[in-house]
Design a protein around this motif. Structure first.
Motif, PDB file in Angstrom:
ATOM      1  N   ALA A   1       8.160 -31.351  -5.180  1.00 22.05           N
ATOM      2  CA  ALA A   1       6.738 -31.040  -5.014  1.00 22.05           C
ATOM      3  C   ALA A   1       6.510 -30.095  -3.831  1.00 22.05           C
ATOM      4  CB  ALA A   1       5.945 -32.331  -4.812  1.00 22.05           C
ATOM      5  N   TYR A   2       7.442 -30.109  -2.862  1.00 25.30           N
ATOM      6  CA  TYR A   2       7.306 -29.295  -1.652  1.00 25.30           C
ATOM      7  C   TYR A   2       7.655 -27.829  -1.913  1.00 25.30           C
ATOM      8  CZ  TYR A   2       7.216 -28.680   3.438  1.00 25.30           C
ATOM      9  OH  TYR A   2       6.892 -28.307   4.708  1.00 25.30           O
ATOM     10  N   ILE A   3       8.385 -27.581  -2.992  1.00 28.49           N
ATOM     11  CA  ILE A   3       8.843 -26.220  -3.287  1.00 28.49           C
ATOM     12  C   ILE A   3       7.651 -25.307  -3.594  1.00 28.49           C
ATOM     13  CG2 ILE A   3      10.103 -24.810  -4.974  1.00 28.49           C
ATOM     14  CD1 ILE A   3      12.153 -27.091  -5.128  1.00 28.49           C
ATOM     15  N   ASN A   4       7.645 -24.161  -2.895  1.00 30.71           N
ATOM     16  CA  ASN A   4       6.585 -23.167  -3.094  1.00 30.71           C
ATOM     17  C   ASN A   4       7.140 -21.797  -2.658  1.00 30.71           C
ATOM     18  OD1 ASN A   4       4.319 -21.422  -2.693  1.00 30.71           O
ATOM     19  ND2 ASN A   4       2.985 -23.211  -2.638  1.00 30.71           N
ATOM     20  N   PRO A   5       7.642 -21.007  -3.630  1.00 30.58           N
ATOM     21  CA  PRO A   5       8.266 -19.714  -3.294  1.00 30.58           C
ATOM     22  C   PRO A   5       7.363 -18.772  -2.491  1.00 30.58           C
ATOM     23  CG  PRO A   5       8.756 -20.313  -5.556  1.00 30.58           C
ATOM     24  CD  PRO A   5       7.745 -21.297  -5.059  1.00 30.58           C
ATOM     25  N   GLU A   6       6.072 -18.836  -2.739  1.00 30.51           N
ATOM     26  CA  GLU A   6       5.148 -17.952  -2.012  1.00 30.51           C
ATOM     27  C   GLU A   6       5.116 -18.298  -0.525  1.00 30.51           C
ATOM     28  OE1 GLU A   6       0.419 -16.835  -2.095  1.00 30.51           O
ATOM     29  OE2 GLU A   6       1.357 -17.466  -3.971  1.00 30.51           O
ATOM     30  N   ILE A   7       4.989 -19.582  -0.212  1.00 28.02           N
ATOM     31  CA  ILE A   7       5.009 -20.018   1.194  1.00 28.02           C
ATOM     32  C   ILE A   7       6.391 -19.746   1.796  1.00 28.02           C
ATOM     33  CG2 ILE A   7       4.839 -22.015   2.739  1.00 28.02           C
ATOM     34  CD1 ILE A   7       2.724 -23.161   0.883  1.00 28.02           C
ATOM     35  N   ALA A   8       7.437 -19.883   0.978  1.00 35.49           N
ATOM     36  CA  ALA A   8       8.804 -19.633   1.454  1.00 35.49           C
ATOM     37  C   ALA A   8       8.947 -18.207   1.986  1.00 35.49           C
ATOM     38  CB  ALA A   8       9.809 -19.879   0.326  1.00 35.49           C
ATOM     39  N   VAL A   9       8.407 -17.256   1.264  1.00 34.59           N
ATOM     40  CA  VAL A   9       8.472 -15.847   1.701  1.00 34.59           C
ATOM     41  C   VAL A   9       7.706 -15.659   3.008  1.00 34.59           C
ATOM     42  CG1 VAL A   9       7.803 -13.484   1.117  1.00 34.59           C
ATOM     43  CG2 VAL A   9       8.842 -14.944  -0.626  1.00 34.59           C
ATOM     44  N   GLN A  10       6.562 -16.314   3.126  1.00 36.12           N
ATOM     45  CA  GLN A  10       5.783 -16.230   4.366  1.00 36.12           C
ATOM     46  C   GLN A  10       6.581 -16.757   5.555  1.00 36.12           C
ATOM     47  OE1 GLN A  10       2.156 -18.382   3.588  1.00 36.12           O
ATOM     48  NE2 GLN A  10       1.505 -16.995   1.952  1.00 36.12           N
TER      49      GLN A  10
ATOM     50  N   ALA B   8      14.053 -22.238  12.792  1.00 34.12           N
ATOM     51  CA  ALA B   8      13.054 -23.205  12.303  1.00 34.12           C
ATOM     52  C   ALA B   8      12.275 -22.621  11.127  1.00 34.12           C
ATOM     53  CB  ALA B   8      12.111 -23.600  13.429  1.00 34.12           C
ATOM     54  N   ALA B   9      11.898 -21.350  11.228  1.00 35.92           N
ATOM     55  CA  ALA B   9      11.133 -20.707  10.150  1.00 35.92           C
ATOM     56  C   ALA B   9      11.993 -20.533   8.902  1.00 35.92           C
ATOM     57  CB  ALA B   9      10.598 -19.361  10.625  1.00 35.92           C
ATOM     58  N   TYR B  10      13.249 -20.099   9.089  1.00 38.66           N
ATOM     59  CA  TYR B  10      14.145 -19.935   7.933  1.00 38.66           C
ATOM     60  C   TYR B  10      14.432 -21.289   7.272  1.00 38.66           C
ATOM     61  CZ  TYR B  10      15.134 -15.182   9.629  1.00 38.66           C
ATOM     62  OH  TYR B  10      15.026 -13.872  10.040  1.00 38.66           O
ATOM     63  N   THR B  11      14.537 -22.335   8.085  1.00 39.00           N
ATOM     64  CA  THR B  11      14.775 -23.679   7.545  1.00 39.00           C
ATOM     65  C   THR B  11      13.605 -24.118   6.673  1.00 39.00           C
ATOM     66  OG1 THR B  11      16.164 -24.284   9.441  1.00 39.00           O
ATOM     67  CG2 THR B  11      15.247 -26.099   8.142  1.00 39.00           C
ATOM     68  N   GLU B  12      12.401 -23.825   7.143  1.00 37.86           N
ATOM     69  CA  GLU B  12      11.210 -24.163   6.352  1.00 37.86           C
ATOM     70  C   GLU B  12      11.195 -23.349   5.055  1.00 37.86           C
ATOM     71  OE1 GLU B  12       7.662 -26.066   5.300  1.00 37.86           O
ATOM     72  OE2 GLU B  12       9.207 -26.553   6.784  1.00 37.86           O
ATOM     73  N   ALA B  13      11.607 -22.083   5.135  1.00 40.01           N
ATOM     74  CA  ALA B  13      11.674 -21.237   3.935  1.00 40.01           C
ATOM     75  C   ALA B  13      12.653 -21.825   2.922  1.00 40.01           C
ATOM     76  CB  ALA B  13      12.089 -19.820   4.317  1.00 40.01           C
ATOM     77  N   ILE B  14      13.788 -22.324   3.424  1.00 40.01           N
ATOM     78  CA  ILE B  14      14.801 -22.926   2.545  1.00 40.01           C
ATOM     79  C   ILE B  14      14.260 -24.192   1.881  1.00 40.01           C
ATOM     80  CG2 ILE B  14      17.018 -24.168   2.580  1.00 40.01           C
ATOM     81  CD1 ILE B  14      17.905 -22.042   4.723  1.00 40.01           C
ATOM     82  N   LYS B  15      13.520 -25.004   2.642  1.00 40.02           N
ATOM     83  CA  LYS B  15      12.920 -26.216   2.059  1.00 40.02           C
ATOM     84  C   LYS B  15      11.920 -25.852   0.959  1.00 40.02           C
ATOM     85  CE  LYS B  15      13.227 -29.165   6.189  1.00 40.02           C
ATOM     86  NZ  LYS B  15      12.441 -29.787   7.270  1.00 40.02           N
TER      87      LYS B  15
END
Length: 210
Positions: free
Chosen positions: A52-61, A80-87
Motif C-alpha cells: 500500500a506504501y508503494i507510489n512511483p510518483e512520490i518515489a521520483v520526488q 535517507a531520501a533515496y531509502t524513502e524512494a526505494i520504499k
C-alpha cells in the motif's frame, strides 16, 4: 470466541481487526493454533502495508530530493531520501545505484556494494552500477574483482571509454600490488575473510595444493 472473531475479520479482509481479536484470544488462553494464525496474519499485514506504501510518483520526488542533497554534499540526508524512494518503488534499479553513490561518499563500502548488486539484479545492463561496483572494489583493494566487473560491463558496452580506462587502471593496480608487501598482506587478510574463499579451504585438494 475471540479466535472465531479474528477468523471472521480475516475472511472479511480486515487484518487489523483480525489481529486485534487474536491478541485478545491469546490473552485469555495461549492456544498454539491461534499463535500460528496470528503470526501468519501479522506477516500478511506487513506485506499489505508495504504494498500500500508503494507510489512511483512520490518515489521520483524523493529521488530528486536525494539528488539535491547529494549535490550539496549532504550524504546522510541523500541516503535517507533515496531509502524513502526505494520504499515507495522497490523495483526501480536507479534508486539503489544512487544510494550506493551516497554510501560510497561516506566510505560505507559494504552497504554500497549491496545496493549495486541489488541494482544489477533488477537491471543487469545498468552500466552506471557496474562502474560504481568496480570503484567500490578498488577502494577495498579488491583489484581483481574490479577488473572482472569492468570486463562484464564491457561485454554490454564495448565502446564505453570510462570502462576501458577503468579496466586498464585495475590491471595496473594488480601489477602494482604484486610488488607491495604491505598491500599484499592486507589483501591476503581480506581474502581470508571472503566467504567464497572460506568455502574453498575445507576442500582436501585445496589443502594439498596450498
Amino acid at each position: 470466541a475471540y479466535s472465531r472473531i479474528g477468523s471472521a475479520y480475516h475472511k472479511l479482509g480486515n487484518l487489523e481487526k483480525a489481529i486485534e481479536a487474536l491478541n485478545s484470544s491469546l490473552t485469555e488462553n495461549r492456544v498454539r493454533a491461534v499463535q500460528q494464525l496470528l503470526r501468519k496474519l501479522e506477516k500478511e499485514k506487513e506485506e499489505a502495508d508495504l504494498k500500500a506504501y508503494i507510489n512511483p510518483e512520490i518515489a521520483v520526488q524523493e529521488k530528486d530530493k536525494g539528488n539535491e542533497f547529494f549535490k550539496q554534499n549532504q550524504f546522510p540526508k541523500a541516503i535517507a531520501a533515496y531509502t524513502e524512494a526505494i520504499k515507495r518503488d522497490p523495483s526501480n534499479a536507479a534508486f539503489y545505484s544512487n544510494r550506493a553513490a551516497a554510501y560510497t561518499k561516506l566510505a560505507e563500502f559494504n552497504e554500497a556494494l549491496k545496493d549495486c548488486e541489488t541494482c544489477l539484479e533488477l537491471d543487469p545492463t545498468y552500466i552506471k552500477a557496474f562502474k560504481r561496483l568496480a570503484t567500490i572494489h578498488t577502494f577495498k583493494k579488491d583489484f581483481h574483482k574490479a577488473m572482472e566487473t569492468y570486463k562484464k560491463a564491457l561485454v554490454i558496452a564495448p565502446d564505453d571509454a570510462e570502462l576501458k580506462a577503468g579496466l586498464q587502471k585495475s590491471m595496473y593496480d594488480i601489477s602494482a600490488a604484486a610488488g607491495d608487501p604491505e598491500l599484499q598482506k592486507v589483501r591476503q587478510q581480506r581474502a581470508m575473510a571472503d566467504p567464497e574463499i572460506q568455502r574453498i579451504f575445507p576442500n582436501p585438494m585445496m589443502e594439498r595444493l596450498l
